[in-house]
Design an enzyme around this catalytic site. Structure first.
Site, PDB file in Angstrom:
ATOM      1  N   GLY A 197     -19.149   5.216   2.213  1.00  0.00           N
ATOM      2  CA  GLY A 197     -19.210   4.492   0.947  1.00  0.00           C
ATOM      3  C   GLY A 197     -18.223   3.340   0.839  1.00  0.00           C
ATOM      4  CB  CYS A 198     -16.755   1.209   3.303  1.00  0.00           C
ATOM      5  SG  CYS A 198     -15.780   2.618   3.844  1.00  0.00           S
ATOM      6  CB  SER A 199     -20.853  -1.321  -0.123  1.00  0.00           C
ATOM      7  OG  SER A 199     -21.028  -0.423  -1.205  1.00  0.00           O
ATOM      8  CB  SER A 200     -17.880  -1.836  -3.923  1.00  0.00           C
ATOM      9  OG  SER A 200     -18.546  -0.658  -4.376  1.00  0.00           O
ATOM     10  CB  ILE A 226     -12.032   4.464  -3.669  1.00  0.00           C
ATOM     11  CG1 ILE A 226     -11.522   4.533  -5.115  1.00  0.00           C
ATOM     12  CG2 ILE A 226     -11.160   5.322  -2.763  1.00  0.00           C
ATOM     13  CD1 ILE A 226     -11.619   5.913  -5.740  1.00  0.00           C
ATOM     14  CB  SER A 259     -13.568  12.906  -9.813  1.00  0.00           C
ATOM     15  OG  SER A 259     -13.446  12.476 -11.156  1.00  0.00           O
ATOM     16  CE1 TYR A 310     -18.832  10.837  -9.847  1.00  0.00           C
ATOM     17  CE2 TYR A 310     -17.405  11.624 -11.618  1.00  0.00           C
ATOM     18  CZ  TYR A 310     -17.567  10.989 -10.403  1.00  0.00           C
ATOM     19  OH  TYR A 310     -16.465  10.523  -9.725  1.00  0.00           O
TER      20      TYR A 310
END
Length: 290
Positions: free
Chosen positions: A11-14, A16, A142, A155
């Site tokens: 999940g590195c497109s944006s 954290i 989270s 979530y």
């Protein structure tokens, strides 16, 4: 086998994932494999990576919601690098809306990424870590994995599931010299909040016969958002600040199983964990609806 530390981040497109990948790639003796579902969204990461790009930071495609993508990625990485030292499970999606308005399809899509896909890639990576008797699995959880947040029902449920998984894996994997850490941020200044608004289910699609309860739901939602989220947003961290916590976990010899990303989050979690009946947090949250 690579003589540098191989770190895979999902999940590195944006957000954290992007900020953490860029931060870690600045270290010597590290190769960061920054992954994302859609390589058409790699521009921001490429720009932020600077001189690290294609050196200590490599961008690869990985969709953790798809079995073939997981298997192909892990196989290719082990073939090319010989190992994965650290897996940072960051990829996730968020939703916001009334409980009744979320469809089964939406629930399943969220859990497919936030829990099932995360668990599945962890299975594949752990298999190789056990053979080497070395590794570190980091789950980006989270505060919502510890504390309830009304109108973010699924979530929060997915993050509670991650916390349960971490608690189960940690003691067993220590026997294989594999560390497990749950990193628990509070509010973070990332696009996930924008995406959550896009995934807002809004009003319940149940017709005029339920209009009264629907209107009350919307009133309560607006009251809660105004009273709770506005003050809570003051505690927002940047993705890089969370990345610094992740970096510390990676390099600490004995990182804890659960790590909060700020002193404020530590205090919130302490309050939750001593409330064994759950009544205190429920009473506190109920007050925001009045």
């Amino acid at each position: 086998m690579a003589d540098y530390k191989v770190i895979v981040i999902t999940g590195c497109s944006s957000g954290i994932g992007l900020d953490t990948a860029v931060l870690l790639a600045k270290d010597d003796g590290v190769k960061v494999i920054a992954t994302m579902r859609n390589l058409q969204k790699k521009d921001a990461l490429e720009k932020a990576a600077g001189e690290s790009l294609n050196k200590s930071l490599i961008i690869k495609e990985l969709d953790i919601s798809k079995e073939d993508s997981i298997l192909n990625f892990v196989k290719a990485t082990i073939t090319e690098e010989g190992k994965i030292d650290v897996l940072v499970n960051n990829a996730a999606i968020a939703q916001f809306g009334t409980f009744e308005s979320v469809s089964m399809e939406q629930m399943q899509a969220l859990f497919q990424t936030n829990f099932f896909g995360t668990a599945r890639i962890t299975q594949e990576v752990v298999t190789h870590m056990k053979k080497r008797k070395s590794g570190h699995i980091i789950f980006i959880s989270s505060l919502g994995g510890i504390k309830p947040f009304p109108f973010m029902d699924f979530y929060v449920a997915s993050k509670f599931a991650i916390e349960g998984l971490v608690g189960n894996l940690a003691p067993l994997l220590r026997c294989f010299n594999i560390r497990v850490t749950s990193v628990e941020p509070g509010p973070v200044k990332t696009p996930v909040l924008v995406n959550m608004e896009k995934n807002n289910q809004g009003r319940m699609p149940f017709g005029e016969e339920n209009k009264e309860s629907e209107d009350e739901n919307m009133r309560l939602m607006k009251t809660y958002m105004a009273k709770y989220f506005a003050p809570f947003a003051v505690m927002k961290q940047t993705g890089t600040e969370v990345g610094e916590v992740i970096k510390k976990c990676i390099y600490e010899k004995d990182s804890p199983v659960r790590v909060q990303t700020s002193d404020a989050m530590v205090e919130v979690v302490k309050e939750i964990l001593v409330d064994h009946t759950g009544n205190q947090v429920t009473d506190e949250l109920e007050a925001f609806f009045k």
